[in-house]
Design a protein around this motif. Structure first.
Motif, PDB file in Angstrom:
ATOM      1  N   SER A   1       0.818  -1.216   0.000  1.00  0.00           N
ATOM      2  CA  SER A   1       0.000   0.000   0.000  1.00  0.00           C
ATOM      3  C   SER A   1       0.852   1.266   0.000  1.00  0.00           C
ATOM      4  O   SER A   1       0.337   2.368   0.006  1.00  0.00           O
ATOM      5  CB  SER A   1      -0.912   0.011   1.235  1.00  0.00           C
ATOM      6  OG  SER A   1      -0.140   0.079   2.421  1.00  0.00           O
ATOM      7  N   SER A   2       2.175   1.106   0.009  1.00  0.00           N
ATOM      8  CA  SER A   2       3.064   2.258   0.037  1.00  0.00           C
ATOM      9  C   SER A   2       2.996   3.024  -1.274  1.00  0.00           C
ATOM     10  O   SER A   2       2.674   2.478  -2.325  1.00  0.00           O
ATOM     11  CB  SER A   2       4.508   1.797   0.266  1.00  0.00           C
ATOM     12  OG  SER A   2       4.615   1.112   1.478  1.00  0.00           O
ATOM     13  N   LEU A   3       3.354   4.283  -1.186  1.00  0.00           N
ATOM     14  CA  LEU A   3       3.499   5.092  -2.379  1.00  0.00           C
ATOM     15  C   LEU A   3       4.889   4.838  -2.939  1.00  0.00           C
ATOM     16  O   LEU A   3       5.892   5.129  -2.303  1.00  0.00           O
ATOM     17  CB  LEU A   3       3.322   6.568  -2.037  1.00  0.00           C
ATOM     18  CG  LEU A   3       3.500   7.550  -3.179  1.00  0.00           C
ATOM     19  CD1 LEU A   3       2.467   7.307  -4.251  1.00  0.00           C
ATOM     20  CD2 LEU A   3       3.417   8.973  -2.666  1.00  0.00           C
ATOM     21  N   ILE A   4       4.976   4.262  -4.129  1.00  0.00           N
ATOM     22  CA  ILE A   4       6.247   3.802  -4.686  1.00  0.00           C
ATOM     23  C   ILE A   4       6.541   4.583  -5.963  1.00  0.00           C
ATOM     24  O   ILE A   4       5.941   4.341  -7.002  1.00  0.00           O
ATOM     25  CB  ILE A   4       6.201   2.290  -4.987  1.00  0.00           C
ATOM     26  CG1 ILE A   4       5.863   1.517  -3.714  1.00  0.00           C
ATOM     27  CG2 ILE A   4       7.521   1.822  -5.569  1.00  0.00           C
ATOM     28  CD1 ILE A   4       5.383   0.119  -3.973  1.00  0.00           C
TER      29      ILE A   4
ATOM     30  N   SER B   1       8.182   3.897 -12.393  1.00  0.00           N
ATOM     31  CA  SER B   1       8.092   4.934 -13.432  1.00  0.00           C
ATOM     32  C   SER B   1       6.636   5.314 -13.700  1.00  0.00           C
ATOM     33  O   SER B   1       6.311   6.495 -13.877  1.00  0.00           O
ATOM     34  CB  SER B   1       8.763   4.459 -14.721  1.00  0.00           C
ATOM     35  OG  SER B   1       8.200   3.240 -15.166  1.00  0.00           O
ATOM     36  N   ILE B   2       5.739   4.314 -13.695  1.00  0.00           N
ATOM     37  CA  ILE B   2       4.311   4.591 -13.887  1.00  0.00           C
ATOM     38  C   ILE B   2       3.754   5.281 -12.645  1.00  0.00           C
ATOM     39  O   ILE B   2       2.996   6.252 -12.744  1.00  0.00           O
ATOM     40  CB  ILE B   2       3.537   3.285 -14.186  1.00  0.00           C
ATOM     41  CG1 ILE B   2       4.020   2.667 -15.501  1.00  0.00           C
ATOM     42  CG2 ILE B   2       2.034   3.551 -14.245  1.00  0.00           C
ATOM     43  CD1 ILE B   2       3.386   1.324 -15.816  1.00  0.00           C
ATOM     44  N   GLN B   3       4.136   4.790 -11.466  1.00  0.00           N
ATOM     45  CA  GLN B   3       3.659   5.399 -10.221  1.00  0.00           C
ATOM     46  C   GLN B   3       4.157   6.839 -10.073  1.00  0.00           C
ATOM     47  O   GLN B   3       3.461   7.688  -9.517  1.00  0.00           O
ATOM     48  CB  GLN B   3       4.125   4.562  -9.023  1.00  0.00           C
ATOM     49  CG  GLN B   3       3.522   3.168  -8.962  1.00  0.00           C
ATOM     50  CD  GLN B   3       2.004   3.190  -8.875  1.00  0.00           C
ATOM     51  OE1 GLN B   3       1.426   4.011  -8.166  1.00  0.00           O
ATOM     52  NE2 GLN B   3       1.360   2.301  -9.619  1.00  0.00           N
ATOM     53  N   PHE B   4       5.340   7.096 -10.586  1.00  0.00           N
ATOM     54  CA  PHE B   4       5.904   8.448 -10.561  1.00  0.00           C
ATOM     55  C   PHE B   4       5.005   9.412 -11.347  1.00  0.00           C
ATOM     56  O   PHE B   4       4.690  10.514 -10.890  1.00  0.00           O
ATOM     57  CB  PHE B   4       7.306   8.417 -11.171  1.00  0.00           C
ATOM     58  CG  PHE B   4       7.969   9.762 -11.279  1.00  0.00           C
ATOM     59  CD1 PHE B   4       8.546  10.352 -10.175  1.00  0.00           C
ATOM     60  CD2 PHE B   4       8.024  10.434 -12.497  1.00  0.00           C
ATOM     61  CE1 PHE B   4       9.171  11.589 -10.267  1.00  0.00           C
ATOM     62  CE2 PHE B   4       8.639  11.665 -12.599  1.00  0.00           C
ATOM     63  CZ  PHE B   4       9.214  12.245 -11.483  1.00  0.00           C
ATOM     64  N   PHE B   5       4.568   8.976 -12.523  1.00  0.00           N
ATOM     65  CA  PHE B   5       3.681   9.805 -13.335  1.00  0.00           C
ATOM     66  C   PHE B   5       2.305   9.938 -12.674  1.00  0.00           C
ATOM     67  O   PHE B   5       1.735  11.035 -12.617  1.00  0.00           O
ATOM     68  CB  PHE B   5       3.524   9.212 -14.736  1.00  0.00           C
ATOM     69  CG  PHE B   5       2.559   9.961 -15.603  1.00  0.00           C
ATOM     70  CD1 PHE B   5       2.947  11.126 -16.262  1.00  0.00           C
ATOM     71  CD2 PHE B   5       1.247   9.514 -15.767  1.00  0.00           C
ATOM     72  CE1 PHE B   5       2.046  11.827 -17.054  1.00  0.00           C
ATOM     73  CE2 PHE B   5       0.353  10.205 -16.547  1.00  0.00           C
ATOM     74  CZ  PHE B   5       0.754  11.367 -17.204  1.00  0.00           C
ATOM     75  N   LEU B   6       1.778   8.836 -12.143  1.00  0.00           N
ATOM     76  CA  LEU B   6       0.461   8.870 -11.508  1.00  0.00           C
ATOM     77  C   LEU B   6       0.473   9.761 -10.271  1.00  0.00           C
ATOM     78  O   LEU B   6      -0.489  10.487 -10.004  1.00  0.00           O
ATOM     79  CB  LEU B   6       0.021   7.448 -11.129  1.00  0.00           C
ATOM     80  CG  LEU B   6      -0.250   6.488 -12.298  1.00  0.00           C
ATOM     81  CD1 LEU B   6      -0.571   5.096 -11.772  1.00  0.00           C
ATOM     82  CD2 LEU B   6      -1.402   7.004 -13.160  1.00  0.00           C
ATOM     83  N   TYR B   7       1.592   9.716  -9.526  1.00  0.00           N
ATOM     84  CA  TYR B   7       1.715  10.560  -8.346  1.00  0.00           C
ATOM     85  C   TYR B   7       1.720  12.028  -8.733  1.00  0.00           C
ATOM     86  O   TYR B   7       1.073  12.865  -8.102  1.00  0.00           O
ATOM     87  CB  TYR B   7       2.986  10.199  -7.591  1.00  0.00           C
ATOM     88  CG  TYR B   7       3.236  11.046  -6.365  1.00  0.00           C
ATOM     89  CD1 TYR B   7       2.381  10.983  -5.275  1.00  0.00           C
ATOM     90  CD2 TYR B   7       4.333  11.897  -6.301  1.00  0.00           C
ATOM     91  CE1 TYR B   7       2.610  11.752  -4.138  1.00  0.00           C
ATOM     92  CE2 TYR B   7       4.571  12.665  -5.170  1.00  0.00           C
ATOM     93  CZ  TYR B   7       3.706  12.587  -4.096  1.00  0.00           C
ATOM     94  OH  TYR B   7       3.936  13.348  -2.985  1.00  0.00           O
ATOM     95  N   GLY B   8       2.444  12.353  -9.799  1.00  0.00           N
ATOM     96  CA  GLY B   8       2.482  13.732 -10.275  1.00  0.00           C
ATOM     97  C   GLY B   8       1.135  14.214 -10.757  1.00  0.00           C
ATOM     98  O   GLY B   8       0.683  15.315 -10.399  1.00  0.00           O
TER      99      GLY B   8
END
Length: 573
Positions: free
Chosen positions: A65-68, A266-273
């Motif tokens: 469940s962490s933000l990765i 890399s996908i989570q990085f974009f989704l987080y942004g």
């Protein structure tokens, strides 16, 4: 001719050794992310207590469940190196980190060398070409940047190497070299995902401007992209290793798309942004579109930064067909659209500063004498920057605390004036931006005591990592009636207790009065970040300067009294 060659070799040698020296002297970090988002990941994988950024960890794996949003590629490489060093009984993490920084520095030095060889053809004027050689190898920013364990460092190094590799091999590209070029671009991407913008526009440049038939250009792009995919696949394996822990291969579910997306930083990085409106919420800094020009002008290296901005704009406008322009201008524009701005985000642009400045001087019709004046001023200012950043630690507190740790003296008097410590700053000298408690040092016990008459009252018995207990420290400091007691070790090697006495003193007379009252007959350590206090102890015959953020002569020429954390060894007050 031999004399010129020997001078060039000397400059290359100076550059080489400045990188080595910067690796040694640059204890700590330039930005906290290179510690918490890289070295703490390594710390976690080595089995030590850790607090890595953006992750909630248990004993072996990362909570799903962490933000990765961080790649495990760089931590994996560092982990392998650290394991080898630990195998050979090198257990001091200051030394291990020096090796990691040294390898990163040597990679950066190699990138400079290849880039100069690949781009010197763009500079036509012989005098400017000589200046380009000197400037690119002795550019003040490179030893500072390359001696970092940051993702920005390795990403920009591989971006430079990739561009150099392509420019050197343009006329003799084959399938192998195209795939190699793609893999180098892939390395730049997996170290820092932001660089994907530069990579995309490098590919566009190849499609639009490469001197070849369209079918051949498309064929070349296919092989380049294949090389990029190879690196992304390798990186994804390291991500599974980082996120799933031991036996990660057996835990991978390649047929579950949601699982793959959740485990792809890399996908989570974009989704987080995108989930944060690309860092435009109130939680982030808000700069206008032209904010990076402001940051460059006032926070990079003024007044050279004035020439940098002019050169950037000139090269981008008049050199629009150059691949380096395509690698930097779109990247700069897209990052300018994001309200949250930090200077480190445009390092992939600033690493090309020597090229931009020399391109500008080479192409413009400025009077030759004016050009020579600009060159001389730039070299002189750059020389001071090179010396300063080669020998200065950007986290001097950690360097000084390392000296305290290895000292046999256990009493530390932390003396500061009211103005030298802000209300929100910790008075615990071991609490550096809340991230120094795992990787280098481990705190076994820590207690806050207040002195009331002949009694000592325990106020708190836990390490203060957040602002909730800063008030305890300030209360102890305000009335000169408290101290902090530590038991720490360097990973597994326990040391004796440290006693850090918190003392407030606003002028020299108070300092002298306080030290007389202490009646100290044994050696003690005096730690301060107050300018006047540092100057006072530097003039005392019974005190010796052990370490300092800035050199001792700064006291004599410093009109603005900048903070300069210093450590003295004193006796017989």
């Amino acid at each position: 001719m031999n004399l010129i060659k020997s001078k060039f070799n000397l400059i290359i040698l100076i550059s080489f050794f400045s990188h080595i020296l910067a690796s040694y002297f640059s204890t700590g970090w330039l930005n906290a992310d290179e510690q918490s988002c890289v070295l703490e990941y390594v710390n976690f994988k080595l089995g030590y207590q850790s607090d890595p950024c953006f992750l909630n960890t248990d004993k072996d794996s990362v909570n799903s469940s962490s933000l990765i949003i961080r790649s495990w590629f760089q931590p994996f490489i560092y982990f392998v190196i650290a394991k080898i060093l630990l195998f050979f009984n090198l257990t001091n993490f200051f030394s291990i980190t020096f090796i990691l920084k040294l390898l990163s520095s040597l990679l950066g030095f190699g990138a400079i060398y290849f880039f100069y060889q690949a781009t010197k053809k763009y500079i036509k004027d012989d005098d400017i070409k000589k200046f380009y050689f000197i400037f690119i190898f002795l550019f003040w920013f490179f030893p500072l940047l390359h001696a970092r364990t940051s993702a920005e460092n390795l990403s920009t190094s591989f971006l430079i190497i990739a561009l150099s590799y392509y420019l050197i091999n343009t006329s003799k590209l084959n399938i192998t070299k195209l795939i190699n070029f793609g893999m180098l671009l892939g390395c730049a991407f997996v170290f820092r995902y932001n660089v994907g913008v530069s990579i995309a526009f490098i590919l566009f440049w190849i499609l639009f401007f490469e001197n070849n038939f369209l079918s051949k250009k498309i064929s070349n792009l296919i092989f380049i992209i294949f090389g990029i995919i190879i690196l992304i696949f390798i990186e994804q394996l390291t991500n599974f290793w980082g996120l799933e822990g031991k036996n990660f291969i057996t835990k991978i579910n390649f047929f579950d798309l949601n699982y793959i997306i959740d485990k792809t930083p890399s996908i989570q990085f974009f989704l987080y942004g995108s989930g944060n409106d690309f860092y435009s919420s109130s939680d982030w800094s808000n700069h206008p579109f032209f904010g990076y020009f402001y940051l460059t002008l006032f926070k990079y290296f003024p007044p050279i930064s004035i020439l940098i901005v002019i050169s950037l704009l000139y090269t981008w406008f008049f050199g629009y067909r150059n691949i380096i322009v395509w690698a930097t201008l779109p990247y700069f524009i897209i990052h300018s659209l994001v309200p949250h701005k930090e200077l480190r985000y445009i390092y992939p642009v600033l690493v090309f500063v020597p090229f931009f400045i020399c391109y500008f001087l080479d192409k413009t019709r400025i009077n030759k004498q004016i050009k020579n004046v600009i060159i001389r001023i730039t070299l002189v200012l750059n020389f001071f920057g090179l010396i300063f950043f080669t020998f200065t630690s950007q986290t001097s507190e950690l360097k000084i605390l390392k000296n305290i740790y290895f000292s046999d003296i256990r009493d530390v008097y932390y003396i500061n004036s009211t103005n030298s410590v802000k209300y929100y700053e910790s008075l615990n000298p071991f609490n550096i931006k809340n991230i120094s408690t795992n990787y280098y040092f481990k705190f076994n016990e820590i207690s806050y005591y207040e002195k009331v008459g002949n009694k000592e009252i325990l106020l708190r018995n836990s390490f203060c990592q957040k602002s909730d207990c800063v008030k305890f420290e300030h209360n102890l400091w305000k009335n000169n009636n408290g101290y902090i007691n530590f038991k720490i070790n360097l990973k597994n090697t326990e040391k004796n207790e440290f006693f850090v006495h918190l003392i407030k003193s606003d002028n020299v007379d108070e300092i002298q009065s306080l030290t007389k009252k202490l009646k100290i007959n044994s050696d003690v350590l005096i730690l301060t970040k107050d300018f006047d206090t540092s100057k006072h102890f530097s003039s005392q015959n019974n005190c010796k300067l052990i370490d300092s953020k800035y050199p001792r002569w700064i006291y004599e020429i410093n009109p603005i009294k900048i903070k300069n954390i210093t450590l003295f060894k004193c006796n017989n007050f």
